[in-house]
Design a protein around this motif. Structure first.
Motif, PDB file in Angstrom:
ATOM      1  N   LYS A   1       0.843  -1.204   0.000  1.00  0.00           N
ATOM      2  CA  LYS A   1       0.000   0.000   0.000  1.00  0.00           C
ATOM      3  C   LYS A   1       0.874   1.247   0.000  1.00  0.00           C
ATOM      4  CE  LYS A   1      -3.317   2.667   2.693  1.00  0.00           C
ATOM      5  NZ  LYS A   1      -2.620   3.891   2.404  1.00  0.00           N
ATOM      6  N   GLU A   2       1.907   1.269   0.842  1.00  0.00           N
ATOM      7  CA  GLU A   2       2.803   2.425   0.895  1.00  0.00           C
ATOM      8  C   GLU A   2       3.521   2.613  -0.451  1.00  0.00           C
ATOM      9  OE1 GLU A   2       4.067   2.583   5.597  1.00  0.00           O
ATOM     10  OE2 GLU A   2       4.988   1.063   4.313  1.00  0.00           O
ATOM     11  N   ARG A   3       3.950   1.518  -1.068  1.00  0.00           N
ATOM     12  CA  ARG A   3       4.587   1.610  -2.392  1.00  0.00           C
ATOM     13  C   ARG A   3       3.638   2.255  -3.395  1.00  0.00           C
ATOM     14  NH1 ARG A   3       6.122  -3.521  -1.111  1.00  0.00           N
ATOM     15  NH2 ARG A   3       8.328  -3.656  -0.621  1.00  0.00           N
ATOM     16  N   ASN A   4       2.390   1.803  -3.379  1.00  0.00           N
ATOM     17  CA  ASN A   4       1.394   2.365  -4.297  1.00  0.00           C
ATOM     18  C   ASN A   4       1.149   3.838  -4.014  1.00  0.00           C
ATOM     19  OD1 ASN A   4       0.972  -0.011  -5.729  1.00  0.00           O
ATOM     20  ND2 ASN A   4      -0.665  -0.688  -4.366  1.00  0.00           N
ATOM     21  N   ASP A   5       1.084   4.201  -2.745  1.00  0.00           N
ATOM     22  CA  ASP A   5       0.854   5.596  -2.374  1.00  0.00           C
ATOM     23  C   ASP A   5       2.021   6.488  -2.815  1.00  0.00           C
ATOM     24  OD1 ASP A   5      -1.537   4.748  -1.282  1.00  0.00           O
ATOM     25  OD2 ASP A   5      -0.846   4.890   0.805  1.00  0.00           O
ATOM     26  N   TYR A   6       3.253   6.018  -2.600  1.00  0.00           N
ATOM     27  CA  TYR A   6       4.422   6.796  -3.030  1.00  0.00           C
ATOM     28  C   TYR A   6       4.477   6.906  -4.550  1.00  0.00           C
ATOM     29  CZ  TYR A   6       6.463   7.797   1.458  1.00  0.00           C
ATOM     30  OH  TYR A   6       6.686   8.325   2.706  1.00  0.00           O
ATOM     31  N   PHE A   7       4.171   5.829  -5.231  1.00  0.00           N
ATOM     32  CA  PHE A   7       4.124   5.866  -6.697  1.00  0.00           C
ATOM     33  C   PHE A   7       3.101   6.906  -7.159  1.00  0.00           C
ATOM     34  CE2 PHE A   7       1.888   3.799 -10.436  1.00  0.00           C
ATOM     35  CZ  PHE A   7       2.685   4.398 -11.380  1.00  0.00           C
ATOM     36  N   TYR A   8       1.921   6.882  -6.559  1.00  0.00           N
ATOM     37  CA  TYR A   8       0.877   7.827  -6.937  1.00  0.00           C
ATOM     38  C   TYR A   8       1.321   9.270  -6.690  1.00  0.00           C
ATOM     39  CZ  TYR A   8      -3.446  10.420  -7.075  1.00  0.00           C
ATOM     40  OH  TYR A   8      -4.397  11.356  -7.383  1.00  0.00           O
ATOM     41  N   VAL A   9       1.843   9.553  -5.519  1.00  0.00           N
ATOM     42  CA  VAL A   9       2.240  10.925  -5.168  1.00  0.00           C
ATOM     43  C   VAL A   9       3.405  11.385  -6.042  1.00  0.00           C
ATOM     44  CG1 VAL A   9       3.209  12.391  -3.339  1.00  0.00           C
ATOM     45  CG2 VAL A   9       1.271  10.874  -2.848  1.00  0.00           C
ATOM     46  N   CYS A  10       4.360  10.515  -6.312  1.00  0.00           N
ATOM     47  CA  CYS A  10       5.480  10.891  -7.186  1.00  0.00           C
ATOM     48  C   CYS A  10       4.985  11.192  -8.606  1.00  0.00           C
ATOM     49  CB  CYS A  10       6.527   9.786  -7.217  1.00  0.00           C
ATOM     50  SG  CYS A  10       7.454   9.619  -5.678  1.00  0.00           S
ATOM     51  N   ALA A  11       4.068  10.375  -9.107  1.00  0.00           N
ATOM     52  CA  ALA A  11       3.498  10.625 -10.435  1.00  0.00           C
ATOM     53  C   ALA A  11       2.709  11.937 -10.435  1.00  0.00           C
ATOM     54  CB  ALA A  11       2.619   9.454 -10.864  1.00  0.00           C
TER      55      ALA A  11
END
Length: 147
Positions: A4-14
């Motif tokens: 979940k954290e990986r997905n959240d960081y990916f989303y915020v970075c994008a």
């Protein structure tokens, strides 16, 4: 880091990459304008914001944090194919996961986006984005592009 954290960081970075392209700003200017607390809020909201368009969330972030138009245009003069904001977001999220000490991910996000490597990655007239992610990570760690 959990999935979940990986997905959240990916989303915020994008999202940061998307906002920077839309407003023609350095990526570091975007994270500095949003600030550490704002980045934490974006990460907290990421699971819900995934359901919205990047355009809508971007507009809301730009309006809320009063992000002004800049002149760092990395797209219009590019001669080559441009990686998507999602591709770039993925690259940043991998770098954060690899470089950050546990619990220090937000600070590392801000450091990476504010470092020289961010402007280098954003120069789409070079092949830097296509380099091995380890090369980008170690260049960032060393504070210069490695030979």
């Amino acid at each position: 880091m959990t999935e979940k954290e990986r997905n959240d960081y990916f989303y915020v970075c994008a999202l940061i990459e998307y906002i920077a392209r839309e407003t023609k700003n350095h990526r570091g200017d975007i994270v500095n304008q949003i600030g550490e607390d704002g980045i934490k809020k974006l990460l907290y909201d990421a699971e819900v914001d995934h359901c919205l368009s990047f355009e809508q969330v971007s507009d809301e972030v730009v309006d809320y944090y009063k992000i002004k138009q800049g002149n760092f245009d990395t797209i219009s003069a590019c001669k080559y194919s441009i990686p998507s904001f999602l591709d770039i977001g993925k690259l940043y999220s991998i770098m954060i996961e690899d470089c950050a000490k546990p619990g220090d991910e937000v600070s590392e996000l801000m450091k990476i986006f504010s470092s020289f490597i961010s402007d280098e990655i954003s120069n789409f007239n070079t092949d830097l984005y296509y380099q091995n992610p380890n090369y980008l990570e170690w260049s960032y760690r060393e504070g210069k592009l490695l030979d």
